[in-house]
Design a protein around this motif. Sequence first.
Motif, PDB file in Angstrom:
ATOM      1  N   LYS A  95      -9.750  -0.961   0.961  1.00 37.68           N
ATOM      2  CA  LYS A  95     -10.453  -0.743  -0.070  1.00 37.68           C
ATOM      3  C   LYS A  95      -9.251  -0.865  -1.240  1.00 37.68           C
ATOM      4  O   LYS A  95      -9.388  -0.885  -2.462  1.00 37.68           O
ATOM      5  CB  LYS A  95     -10.744   0.685  -0.104  1.00 37.68           C
ATOM      6  N   ARG A  96      -7.884  -0.397  -0.808  1.00 40.05           N
ATOM      7  CA  ARG A  96      -7.029  -0.098  -1.725  1.00 40.05           C
ATOM      8  C   ARG A  96      -6.508  -1.564  -2.304  1.00 40.05           C
ATOM      9  O   ARG A  96      -6.133  -1.838  -3.386  1.00 40.05           O
ATOM     10  CB  ARG A  96      -5.533   0.672  -1.247  1.00 40.05           C
ATOM     11  N   LEU A 140      -9.703   1.974   4.445  1.00 44.92           N
ATOM     12  CA  LEU A 140      -8.881   2.597   3.374  1.00 44.92           C
ATOM     13  C   LEU A 140      -7.931   1.571   2.956  1.00 44.92           C
ATOM     14  O   LEU A 140      -8.006   1.282   1.588  1.00 44.92           O
ATOM     15  CB  LEU A 140      -8.200   3.856   3.846  1.00 44.92           C
ATOM     16  N   ALA A 141      -7.229   0.683   3.704  1.00 44.63           N
ATOM     17  CA  ALA A 141      -6.139   0.026   3.288  1.00 44.63           C
ATOM     18  C   ALA A 141      -6.854  -0.992   2.517  1.00 44.63           C
ATOM     19  O   ALA A 141      -6.296  -1.802   1.555  1.00 44.63           O
ATOM     20  CB  ALA A 141      -5.212  -0.561   4.452  1.00 44.63           C
ATOM     21  N   ILE A 165       0.818  -1.237  -0.082  1.00 43.54           N
ATOM     22  CA  ILE A 165       0.135   0.086  -0.046  1.00 43.54           C
ATOM     23  C   ILE A 165       0.765   1.116   0.237  1.00 43.54           C
ATOM     24  O   ILE A 165       2.016   1.236   0.367  1.00 43.54           O
ATOM     25  CB  ILE A 165      -0.853  -0.082   1.004  1.00 43.54           C
ATOM     26  N   ASP A 166       0.271   2.270  -0.655  1.00 45.30           N
ATOM     27  CA  ASP A 166       1.169   3.625  -0.697  1.00 45.30           C
ATOM     28  C   ASP A 166       1.475   4.287   0.676  1.00 45.30           C
ATOM     29  O   ASP A 166       0.735   3.966   1.652  1.00 45.30           O
ATOM     30  CB  ASP A 166       0.321   4.474  -1.348  1.00 45.30           C
ATOM     31  N   THR A 219      -1.841   5.826   2.625  1.00 41.56           N
ATOM     32  CA  THR A 219      -2.892   4.573   3.241  1.00 41.56           C
ATOM     33  C   THR A 219      -2.098   4.240   4.390  1.00 41.56           C
ATOM     34  O   THR A 219      -2.791   3.773   5.165  1.00 41.56           O
ATOM     35  CB  THR A 219      -3.149   3.467   2.015  1.00 41.56           C
ATOM     36  N   LEU A 239      -6.422  -3.034  -6.040  1.00 40.68           N
ATOM     37  CA  LEU A 239      -5.218  -3.719  -6.599  1.00 40.68           C
ATOM     38  C   LEU A 239      -5.645  -5.107  -7.211  1.00 40.68           C
ATOM     39  O   LEU A 239      -5.378  -5.481  -8.249  1.00 40.68           O
ATOM     40  CB  LEU A 239      -4.204  -3.856  -5.727  1.00 40.68           C
TER      41      LEU A 239
END
Length: 119
Positions: free
Chosen positions: A83-84, A80-81, A58-59, A62, A88
């Motif tokens: 969802k990321r 949030l993580a 994750i970025d 995030t 992906l």
Amino acid sequence: GLATFKSFLRSEFSEENLEFWIACKDYKKTKSPVKMAAKAKKIYEDFIQKEAPKEVNIDHFTKEATIKNLVEISSTSFDLAQKRIHALMEKDSFARFLRSDLYQELKFSLFNVDHGLKF
């Protein structure tokens, strides 16, 4: 289907994404604050912290937002993580899975079961 997708991810060395997503889903169902805290700690240690054994990709934004959310844990701490990682998998891994031999074999076996075909 889920087991086949997990096998596919394992072959691509990215099964941690699905494991993280499932752990977050389980975490959200937790009602006890004590159990929630324990699960949050385990998810963080297994998937989020630097050099975690199953660290997800994750970025930085995030990751930092997720760490801040863990100061006061709630059922949405990992949203949030999660969802990321879902995005992906959806855009990248799942598209490749649908073109894979594993998926074609699964689809074929399900078609044969659904239609009572025997070979």
